[in-house]
Design a protein around this motif. Structure first.
Motif, PDB file in Angstrom:
ATOM      1  N   GLY A  88       0.827  -1.199   0.000  1.00 47.28           N
ATOM      2  CA  GLY A  88       0.000   0.000   0.000  1.00 47.28           C
ATOM      3  C   GLY A  88       0.856   1.241   0.000  1.00 47.28           C
ATOM      4  O   GLY A  88       1.968   1.232  -0.511  1.00 47.28           O
ATOM      5  N   ILE A  89       0.312   2.296   0.602  1.00 45.35           N
ATOM      6  CA  ILE A  89       0.992   3.588   0.547  1.00 45.35           C
ATOM      7  C   ILE A  89       1.326   4.079   1.952  1.00 45.35           C
ATOM      8  O   ILE A  89       0.482   4.034   2.836  1.00 45.35           O
ATOM      9  CB  ILE A  89       0.104   4.630  -0.172  1.00 45.35           C
ATOM     10  N   ILE A  90       2.565   4.512   2.145  1.00 49.49           N
ATOM     11  CA  ILE A  90       2.948   5.216   3.371  1.00 49.49           C
ATOM     12  C   ILE A  90       2.770   6.700   3.058  1.00 49.49           C
ATOM     13  O   ILE A  90       3.264   7.179   2.035  1.00 49.49           O
ATOM     14  CB  ILE A  90       4.413   4.911   3.745  1.00 49.49           C
ATOM     15  N   PRO A  91       2.039   7.426   3.904  1.00 51.41           N
ATOM     16  CA  PRO A  91       1.719   8.819   3.571  1.00 51.41           C
ATOM     17  C   PRO A  91       2.974   9.651   3.319  1.00 51.41           C
ATOM     18  O   PRO A  91       3.999   9.449   3.970  1.00 51.41           O
ATOM     19  CB  PRO A  91       0.994   9.326   4.830  1.00 51.41           C
ATOM     20  N   TYR A  95       8.038   8.605   7.527  1.00 52.44           N
ATOM     21  CA  TYR A  95       9.257   7.835   7.290  1.00 52.44           C
ATOM     22  C   TYR A  95       9.013   6.783   6.208  1.00 52.44           C
ATOM     23  O   TYR A  95       8.086   5.987   6.315  1.00 52.44           O
ATOM     24  CB  TYR A  95       9.702   7.178   8.590  1.00 52.44           C
ATOM     25  N   GLY A  96       9.812   6.797   5.150  1.00 51.43           N
ATOM     26  CA  GLY A  96       9.650   5.823   4.073  1.00 51.43           C
ATOM     27  C   GLY A  96       8.441   6.098   3.186  1.00 51.43           C
ATOM     28  O   GLY A  96       7.983   5.202   2.472  1.00 51.43           O
ATOM     29  N   GLY A  97       7.924   7.324   3.223  1.00 54.16           N
ATOM     30  CA  GLY A  97       6.734   7.681   2.460  1.00 54.16           C
ATOM     31  C   GLY A  97       6.845   7.258   0.994  1.00 54.16           C
ATOM     32  O   GLY A  97       7.854   7.510   0.354  1.00 54.16           O
ATOM     33  N   GLY A  98       5.789   6.608   0.477  1.00 55.37           N
ATOM     34  CA  GLY A  98       5.804   6.125  -0.900  1.00 55.37           C
ATOM     35  C   GLY A  98       4.986   4.854  -1.014  1.00 55.37           C
ATOM     36  O   GLY A  98       4.183   4.542  -0.141  1.00 55.37           O
ATOM     37  N   THR A  99       5.205   4.131  -2.105  1.00 54.97           N
ATOM     38  CA  THR A  99       4.398   2.951  -2.402  1.00 54.97           C
ATOM     39  C   THR A  99       5.163   1.673  -2.078  1.00 54.97           C
ATOM     40  O   THR A  99       6.353   1.581  -2.380  1.00 54.97           O
ATOM     41  CB  THR A  99       4.027   2.938  -3.896  1.00 54.97           C
ATOM     42  N   LEU A 175       5.661  -7.640 -10.916  1.00 49.67           N
ATOM     43  CA  LEU A 175       4.379  -7.437 -10.225  1.00 49.67           C
ATOM     44  C   LEU A 175       4.332  -8.014  -8.815  1.00 49.67           C
ATOM     45  O   LEU A 175       5.146  -8.835  -8.418  1.00 49.67           O
ATOM     46  CB  LEU A 175       3.249  -8.059 -11.058  1.00 49.67           C
ATOM     47  N   SER A 176       3.311  -7.594  -8.090  1.00 50.59           N
ATOM     48  CA  SER A 176       3.080  -8.066  -6.720  1.00 50.59           C
ATOM     49  C   SER A 176       2.689  -9.544  -6.712  1.00 50.59           C
ATOM     50  O   SER A 176       1.825  -9.963  -7.479  1.00 50.59           O
ATOM     51  CB  SER A 176       1.940  -7.253  -6.100  1.00 50.59           C
ATOM     52  N   VAL A 177       3.310 -10.329  -5.833  1.00 52.08           N
ATOM     53  CA  VAL A 177       2.886 -11.727  -5.683  1.00 52.08           C
ATOM     54  C   VAL A 177       1.628 -11.819  -4.819  1.00 52.08           C
ATOM     55  O   VAL A 177       0.982 -12.851  -4.762  1.00 52.08           O
ATOM     56  CB  VAL A 177       3.990 -12.633  -5.077  1.00 52.08           C
ATOM     57  N   ALA A 178       1.284 -10.722  -4.142  1.00 53.79           N
ATOM     58  CA  ALA A 178       0.089 -10.724  -3.291  1.00 53.79           C
ATOM     59  C   ALA A 178      -1.164 -10.394  -4.084  1.00 53.79           C
ATOM     60  O   ALA A 178      -2.221 -10.991  -3.876  1.00 53.79           O
ATOM     61  CB  ALA A 178       0.259  -9.734  -2.140  1.00 53.79           C
ATOM     62  N   ILE A 186      -1.044   0.127  -7.390  1.00 53.93           N
ATOM     63  CA  ILE A 186      -1.084   0.208  -5.923  1.00 53.93           C
ATOM     64  C   ILE A 186      -1.216   1.669  -5.491  1.00 53.93           C
ATOM     65  O   ILE A 186      -2.036   2.018  -4.643  1.00 53.93           O
ATOM     66  CB  ILE A 186       0.182  -0.422  -5.301  1.00 53.93           C
ATOM     67  N   ALA A 187      -0.415   2.527  -6.137  1.00 57.31           N
ATOM     68  CA  ALA A 187      -0.419   3.951  -5.780  1.00 57.31           C
ATOM     69  C   ALA A 187      -1.778   4.588  -6.050  1.00 57.31           C
ATOM     70  O   ALA A 187      -2.198   5.518  -5.354  1.00 57.31           O
ATOM     71  CB  ALA A 187       0.675   4.683  -6.549  1.00 57.31           C
ATOM     72  N   ALA A 188      -2.481   4.084  -7.070  1.00 59.23           N
ATOM     73  CA  ALA A 188      -3.756   4.683  -7.472  1.00 59.23           C
ATOM     74  C   ALA A 188      -4.915   4.274  -6.562  1.00 59.23           C
ATOM     75  O   ALA A 188      -5.988   4.866  -6.611  1.00 59.23           O
ATOM     76  CB  ALA A 188      -4.076   4.306  -8.915  1.00 59.23           C
ATOM     77  N   GLN A 189      -4.694   3.266  -5.732  1.00 57.56           N
ATOM     78  CA  GLN A 189      -5.807   2.785  -4.910  1.00 57.56           C
ATOM     79  C   GLN A 189      -5.830   3.459  -3.555  1.00 57.56           C
ATOM     80  O   GLN A 189      -5.237   2.993  -2.597  1.00 57.56           O
ATOM     81  CB  GLN A 189      -5.726   1.283  -4.750  1.00 57.56           C
TER      82      GLN A 189
END
Ligand code: MN
Length: 210
Positions: A88-91, A95-99, A175-178, A186-189
């Motif tokens: 998901g996304i860290i705001p 710390y570590g903000g991003g996808t 791609l994500s294995v999950a 992911i970023a768009a959700q």
């Protein structure tokens, strides 16, 4: 082992990253996860469960199953076990903000005593991931007594039937294995933003190691 540094760096009222409450199960296999993390610089967080935490290394170029290629791996603070299930996304601003994407997951087996291996800067192991398999090594720069190289390690593949050359696996299997998503999806959700407190489970858990 302590999650103090992990917790000190984060504002849990702003991010839905876990505080870390999951405890190790004695008879379970050890979890392994690689998270693709598009923060200030894209990197791959390589995490191995040991003694109730995820030992973690940031690998800027990502793991490569070609035994001739040694990847720089910067050891970072231990992460909670629940972290391995996160995508998901860290705001921004945190710390570590991003996808974050779950790029690979599975379980791992130490070859020899892993505590000794970590201490001495020479950790040998077998990965049972969906993408990464077979024997791998993490070797600390400068060897057992190096202070300068304390956090600098190299990650590389051992020669076995899972070794391969050619196009980097990070490009071939991006791609994500999950969830099968790429970073943009992911970023768009927005509903998966960890920082939103509205009806979002605090800790999607239990994905690592299963
Ligand atoms: Mn990271």
């Amino acid at each position: 082992m302590s999650l103090k540094e992990y917790r000190r760096k984060r504002h849990f009222e702003k991010t839905l990253e876990p505080r870390g409450t999951r405890v190790a199960q004695p008879h379970r296999t050890l979890a392994f996860v690689v998270q693709k993390h598009d923060a200030s610089h894209l990197h791959y967080d390589f995490r191995l469960e040991l003694n109730g935490v995820l030992k973690s290394w940031a690998v800027p170029k990502g793991p490569d199953p070609d035994p001739a290629i040694k990847r720089l791996a910067m050891q970072v603070e231990d992460h909670p076990l629940d972290y391995g299930g996160f995508e998901g996304i860290i705001p921004p601003g945190e710390y570590g903000g991003g996808t974050v994407m779950v790029w690979d997951k599975g379980w791992w087996e130490p070859v020899g005593d892993p505590d000794k291996g970590l201490r001495e800067g020479h950790l040998k192991f077998i990965l049972h991931g969906e993408k990464l398999r077979g024997g791998w090594m993490l070797v600390r720069k400068g060897g057992p007594k190096s202070e300068e190289g304390e956090r600098h390690w190299f990650l590389f593949k051992e020669r076995d039937e899972f070794a391969r050359t050619g196009k980097p696996i990070t490009e071939e299997m991006p791609l994500s294995v999950a969830t099968g998503r790429d970073l943009d999806e992911i970023a768009a959700q927005a509903d998966r933003v960890w920082g939103l407190k509205v009806k979002i489970p605090r800790a999607p858990r239990g994905q690592a190691g299963q």
